[in-house]
Design a protein around this motif. Sequence first.
Motif, PDB file in Angstrom:
ATOM      1  N   LEU A 257      -9.421 -12.955  -7.282  1.00  0.00           N
ATOM      2  CA  LEU A 257      -9.231 -12.241  -6.067  1.00  0.00           C
ATOM      3  C   LEU A 257      -9.224 -10.561  -6.513  1.00  0.00           C
ATOM      4  O   LEU A 257      -9.795  -9.822  -5.705  1.00  0.00           O
ATOM      5  N   LEU A 258      -8.688 -10.491  -7.828  1.00  0.00           N
ATOM      6  CA  LEU A 258      -8.933  -8.934  -8.239  1.00  0.00           C
ATOM      7  C   LEU A 258     -10.487  -8.670  -8.455  1.00  0.00           C
ATOM      8  O   LEU A 258     -10.811  -7.447  -7.921  1.00  0.00           O
ATOM      9  N   MET A 259     -11.378  -9.376  -8.970  1.00  0.00           N
ATOM     10  CA  MET A 259     -12.574  -9.281  -9.000  1.00  0.00           C
ATOM     11  C   MET A 259     -13.340  -9.386  -7.914  1.00  0.00           C
ATOM     12  O   MET A 259     -14.508  -8.568  -7.737  1.00  0.00           O
ATOM     13  N   ILE A 260     -12.840  -9.682  -6.658  1.00  0.00           N
ATOM     14  CA  ILE A 260     -13.395  -9.760  -5.668  1.00  0.00           C
ATOM     15  C   ILE A 260     -13.809  -8.365  -5.074  1.00  0.00           C
ATOM     16  O   ILE A 260     -14.773  -7.969  -4.516  1.00  0.00           O
ATOM     17  N   GLY A 261     -12.664  -7.602  -5.174  1.00  0.00           N
ATOM     18  CA  GLY A 261     -12.792  -6.179  -4.788  1.00  0.00           C
ATOM     19  C   GLY A 261     -13.654  -5.187  -5.661  1.00  0.00           C
ATOM     20  O   GLY A 261     -14.487  -4.355  -5.247  1.00  0.00           O
ATOM     21  N   LEU A 262     -13.631  -5.586  -6.977  1.00  0.00           N
ATOM     22  CA  LEU A 262     -14.446  -4.937  -7.634  1.00  0.00           C
ATOM     23  C   LEU A 262     -15.728  -5.122  -7.703  1.00  0.00           C
ATOM     24  O   LEU A 262     -16.549  -4.326  -7.775  1.00  0.00           O
ATOM     25  N   ARG A 312      -1.722   4.955 -20.274  1.00  0.00           N
ATOM     26  CA  ARG A 312      -0.597   5.811 -20.212  1.00  0.00           C
ATOM     27  C   ARG A 312       0.415   5.309 -19.026  1.00  0.00           C
ATOM     28  O   ARG A 312       1.608   5.590 -19.321  1.00  0.00           O
ATOM     29  N   ILE A 313      -0.163   5.010 -17.648  1.00  0.00           N
ATOM     30  CA  ILE A 313       0.775   4.888 -16.352  1.00  0.00           C
ATOM     31  C   ILE A 313       0.545   3.350 -16.118  1.00  0.00           C
ATOM     32  O   ILE A 313       1.267   3.092 -15.328  1.00  0.00           O
ATOM     33  N   GLY A 314      -0.284   2.621 -16.801  1.00  0.00           N
ATOM     34  CA  GLY A 314      -0.024   1.311 -16.327  1.00  0.00           C
ATOM     35  C   GLY A 314      -1.389   0.762 -15.750  1.00  0.00           C
ATOM     36  O   GLY A 314      -1.976   1.530 -14.958  1.00  0.00           O
ATOM     37  N   ARG A 315      -1.859  -0.511 -15.933  1.00  0.00           N
ATOM     38  CA  ARG A 315      -2.943  -1.163 -15.142  1.00  0.00           C
ATOM     39  C   ARG A 315      -2.918  -1.145 -13.643  1.00  0.00           C
ATOM     40  O   ARG A 315      -3.936  -0.737 -12.822  1.00  0.00           O
ATOM     41  N   ARG A 316      -1.578  -1.610 -13.192  1.00  0.00           N
ATOM     42  CA  ARG A 316      -1.533  -1.937 -11.892  1.00  0.00           C
ATOM     43  C   ARG A 316      -1.581  -0.562 -10.963  1.00  0.00           C
ATOM     44  O   ARG A 316      -2.067  -0.802  -9.871  1.00  0.00           O
ATOM     45  N   ARG A 317      -1.010   0.284 -11.345  1.00  0.00           N
ATOM     46  CA  ARG A 317      -0.982   1.745 -10.673  1.00  0.00           C
ATOM     47  C   ARG A 317      -2.398   2.253 -10.325  1.00  0.00           C
ATOM     48  O   ARG A 317      -2.780   2.536  -9.470  1.00  0.00           O
ATOM     49  N   VAL A 318      -3.268   2.180 -11.548  1.00  0.00           N
ATOM     50  CA  VAL A 318      -4.626   2.442 -11.427  1.00  0.00           C
ATOM     51  C   VAL A 318      -5.561   1.790 -10.397  1.00  0.00           C
ATOM     52  O   VAL A 318      -6.056   2.230  -9.616  1.00  0.00           O
ATOM     53  N   THR A 364      -9.151  -2.976 -13.948  1.00  0.00           N
ATOM     54  CA  THR A 364      -9.121  -4.367 -13.532  1.00  0.00           C
ATOM     55  C   THR A 364      -9.507  -5.377 -14.668  1.00  0.00           C
ATOM     56  O   THR A 364      -8.851  -6.365 -14.754  1.00  0.00           O
ATOM     57  N   LEU A 365     -10.500  -4.843 -15.389  1.00  0.00           N
ATOM     58  CA  LEU A 365     -10.981  -5.884 -16.462  1.00  0.00           C
ATOM     59  C   LEU A 365     -10.197  -5.891 -17.665  1.00  0.00           C
ATOM     60  O   LEU A 365      -9.658  -7.077 -18.096  1.00  0.00           O
ATOM     61  N   VAL A 366      -9.151  -4.926 -17.914  1.00  0.00           N
ATOM     62  CA  VAL A 366      -8.320  -4.817 -19.091  1.00  0.00           C
ATOM     63  C   VAL A 366      -6.995  -5.896 -18.319  1.00  0.00           C
ATOM     64  O   VAL A 366      -6.385  -6.392 -18.986  1.00  0.00           O
ATOM     65  N   GLY A 426      -4.082  -8.735  -2.652  1.00  0.00           N
ATOM     66  CA  GLY A 426      -3.367  -9.918  -2.858  1.00  0.00           C
ATOM     67  C   GLY A 426      -3.350 -10.602  -4.156  1.00  0.00           C
ATOM     68  O   GLY A 426      -2.392 -10.993  -4.902  1.00  0.00           O
ATOM     69  N   GLY A 427      -4.449 -10.387  -4.768  1.00  0.00           N
ATOM     70  CA  GLY A 427      -4.465 -10.718  -6.556  1.00  0.00           C
ATOM     71  C   GLY A 427      -3.779  -9.720  -7.166  1.00  0.00           C
ATOM     72  O   GLY A 427      -3.158 -10.191  -8.100  1.00  0.00           O
ATOM     73  N   LEU A 428      -3.631  -8.679  -7.037  1.00  0.00           N
ATOM     74  CA  LEU A 428      -2.900  -7.579  -7.703  1.00  0.00           C
ATOM     75  C   LEU A 428      -1.315  -7.874  -7.449  1.00  0.00           C
ATOM     76  O   LEU A 428      -0.505  -7.536  -8.206  1.00  0.00           O
ATOM     77  N   ALA A 429      -0.897  -8.366  -6.520  1.00  0.00           N
ATOM     78  CA  ALA A 429       0.530  -8.554  -5.996  1.00  0.00           C
ATOM     79  C   ALA A 429       0.890  -9.720  -6.990  1.00  0.00           C
ATOM     80  O   ALA A 429       2.063 -10.090  -7.215  1.00  0.00           O
ATOM     81  N   MET A 430      -0.086 -10.781  -7.274  1.00  0.00           N
ATOM     82  CA  MET A 430       0.054 -11.995  -8.122  1.00  0.00           C
ATOM     83  C   MET A 430       0.491 -11.659  -9.490  1.00  0.00           C
ATOM     84  O   MET A 430       0.620 -12.589 -10.373  1.00  0.00           O
TER      85      MET A 430
END
Length: 440
Positions: A257-262, A312-318, A364-366, A426-430
């Motif tokens: 799901l994350l990769m779909i957006g990317l 520095r601030i986290g993957r999910r925030r970016v 996303t990749l990391v 939706g993938g990010l929320a998981m």
Amino acid sequence: MSNHRAAPSASPPMASSASASRPLSKPLVITAITVGSGLELYDSVVYNFFATLIGPLYFPVHDRLGQLLLSFAAFGIGYVMRPVGGLVIGAYADRVGRKPAVVLTLWLMAISAALLVLTPTYAQIGVAAPILMTAARLLQGFAIGGEMGPASAMLLEYADDRSRGFYTSWQPFSQGLAAVFAALVALSLANVLPHATLLTWGWRVAFVIGVLVVPVSVMIRSRLDETLVPSKWGDSTAETHWQLVTRHWQALLATVLLMIGLASAVHIVVFYLPNYAAIRLHIPLSQSIWAGLIGSLVLMILSPVSGWLSDRIGRRRVVWWSRIAMLVLIYPAFLAMNNAPTLSTVLIVAAVLAVPMAMTSPATLVLVSEVLPQRLRATGVSVSYYVATVIFGSFSQFFSTLLIHLTGDANAPAFYIIGCGLFSLGGLAMVRETLGRRLS
């Protein structure tokens, strides 16, 4: 731990080899992996820039829309083999090592580029021409599918716990590098050669370059240290990688799901905009390619910034803020191009949209790399990325062109990106934040 270079102590031959040659410094390691990945992706990207020329030569459909759809489908069909390549070569990389896997993909890419160079047109050999062209694209897709996972895993495993985002960011950087190199070659050929020459043989020169750079890439990667202790062939590989579906299915679904957006964002901004400008806005291809070049330059420049920021601030925030920015900007961008169909508008749109695209890519990749264990990392990253890319990335140009035709709305590609972006949230929320976690 996966962030240590364990392979030199894995066996006596590897240890002696490591002692016989001086190991590369970390900046040279990044350079070796990045340049190799960029050169390998070059052939796939340059095909996109010449898709509108290749279509009439190999797909003899009298209807202009049919030619475009078939040409974009040929571009997309190369992605069908990417999950297969990711599964087969990714499993090979998780079993034998990252280094032999990335060298193998280089030689497969050379063969596919040679097929593109040597295949005659439909007028010369008939139906065999589109068949050979499709075969070349399938082999190309298989090779690239096996590249993403091992190369990304290698970058991640060379890093320490505080720099994994920055190291992994050089994989998206290599994609931008490939697109910039391909755009410069395409622009040079389109502006130097007469159109008739470009149509007959000039476009093939771009793929000749792709063949010639392979030995350079192999030489560069031959000096890399292995980052994985190879498994014994008696181990149960099938059972191990089946755990991607049985034990890690939630992580695998989230990464898809994350990769779909990317994937959809990269293919629309970097690949589709030049063709959209040429087809819908009637801007010459020799000028519209600049849109792809600008988008790729922004991807190159901001990828390390995104990776550093995610440390520095986290993957999910970016990921979150970059995806929201893309959702907000995409429709006004297409509206602006259609209201002011000039080259300057297209270039401004390409630059603006490339910012959230570039910022979301490394983070996303990391993020997806860190949620998978080392023995499944190369396979998992490859399969999840290319499953998403096959459907929502590679065929984005096909679907966008078809949506415009069916709806009569020139802004239809924006709705496509919005839909893909919502799926990705939706993938990010998981997934949980992975910054600061030790790798398993």
